[in-house]
Write a protein that holds these residues in place. Structure first.
Motif, PDB file in Angstrom:
ATOM      1  N   GLU A  95     -34.246  67.343  59.560  1.00 41.39           N
ATOM      2  CA  GLU A  95     -32.954  67.950  59.879  1.00 41.39           C
ATOM      3  C   GLU A  95     -32.799  69.300  59.182  1.00 41.39           C
ATOM      4  O   GLU A  95     -32.324  70.264  59.774  1.00 41.39           O
ATOM      5  CB  GLU A  95     -31.804  67.011  59.474  1.00 41.39           C
ATOM      6  N   GLU A  99     -32.280  72.888  60.932  1.00 38.90           N
ATOM      7  CA  GLU A  99     -31.194  73.800  60.574  1.00 38.90           C
ATOM      8  C   GLU A  99     -31.757  75.154  60.129  1.00 38.90           C
ATOM      9  O   GLU A  99     -31.236  76.204  60.527  1.00 38.90           O
ATOM     10  CB  GLU A  99     -30.325  73.189  59.470  1.00 38.90           C
ATOM     11  N   LYS A 102     -32.947  77.030  63.095  1.00 37.71           N
ATOM     12  CA  LYS A 102     -31.823  77.595  63.847  1.00 37.71           C
ATOM     13  C   LYS A 102     -31.288  78.849  63.151  1.00 37.71           C
ATOM     14  O   LYS A 102     -30.971  79.845  63.797  1.00 37.71           O
ATOM     15  CB  LYS A 102     -30.705  76.563  63.992  1.00 37.71           C
ATOM     16  N   LYS A 103     -31.196  78.776  61.804  1.00 36.95           N
ATOM     17  CA  LYS A 103     -30.721  79.936  61.047  1.00 36.95           C
ATOM     18  C   LYS A 103     -31.684  81.105  61.194  1.00 36.95           C
ATOM     19  O   LYS A 103     -31.257  82.245  61.380  1.00 36.95           O
ATOM     20  CB  LYS A 103     -30.569  79.577  59.567  1.00 36.95           C
TER      21      LYS A 103
END
Length: 183
Positions: A95, A99, A102-103
């Motif tokens: 996860e 994340e 995505k950042k």
């Protein structure tokens, strides 16, 4: 001969061969009692001791087996717990990686957008500067040609540069306003 057999049978009737003599019974009983006492005092305690030791060894082995089984169950529970923790931690890491990705993608898009805007703005400024430079050069050249042509039509040389420049600028301004009105 028949007489001898009958006498023999009569003698045997007094003494039964299946019942032993009294002295045999007494000595057999004495030997049996001695063997029984020896067995009772010597062999039976040794046998009882051996059976007790064997029973204790079996109980000890059973206790060790129970302890080993408990330890194995505890190790299995610990392994299962650690495996569950590892799976949970792996999920958290996945996860976090999602994340982070995505950042990173968002930052890369933002950086690309900013860079594209900067390049576009630079290109726009350069285009505008070249347009202004071209426009000034064109005005100068058109003005010179117009003055030369006007001088050729009139037959005189127009020497007043300020006046000629004002006439050319006004003419070009009229052309630009007509072009904008046509759009």
């Amino acid at each position: 001969m028949l007489n001898a057999l009958v006498t023999l049978a009569a003698q045997e009737a007094e003494h039964n061969p299946l019942i032993p003599a009294m002295y045999d019974i007494v000595w057999s009983a004495v030997c049996f009692v001695i063997i029984l006492v020896v067995a009772w005092k010597v062999a039976l305690p040794n046998i009882a001791k051996m059976l007790d030791e064997r029973s204790a060894a079996i109980e000890g082995n059973i206790a060790k087996a129970d302890e080993a089984q408990k330890q194995a169950e505890a190790a299995l529970e610990e392994y299962t717990r650690q495996l569950a923790e590892a799976r949970t931690e792996a999920g958290e890491i996945r996860e976090a990686a999602r994340e982070d990705s995505k950042k990173i993608v968002a930052e890369a898009k933002e950086t690309a957008t900013v860079e594209a805007a900067r390049v576009t703005a630079t290109a726009q400024a350069q285009i505008e500067a070249e347009r202004q430079t071209t426009l000034v050069a064109l005005r100068s050249e058109v003005g010179t040609l117009a003055i030369d042509l006007a001088g050729g039509v009139v037959g005189e040389t127009l020497s007043d540069d300020a006046r000629a420049t004002a006439v050319v600028d006004r003419f070009l301004a009229d052309l630009e306003s007509a072009d904008k009105a046509a759009r």
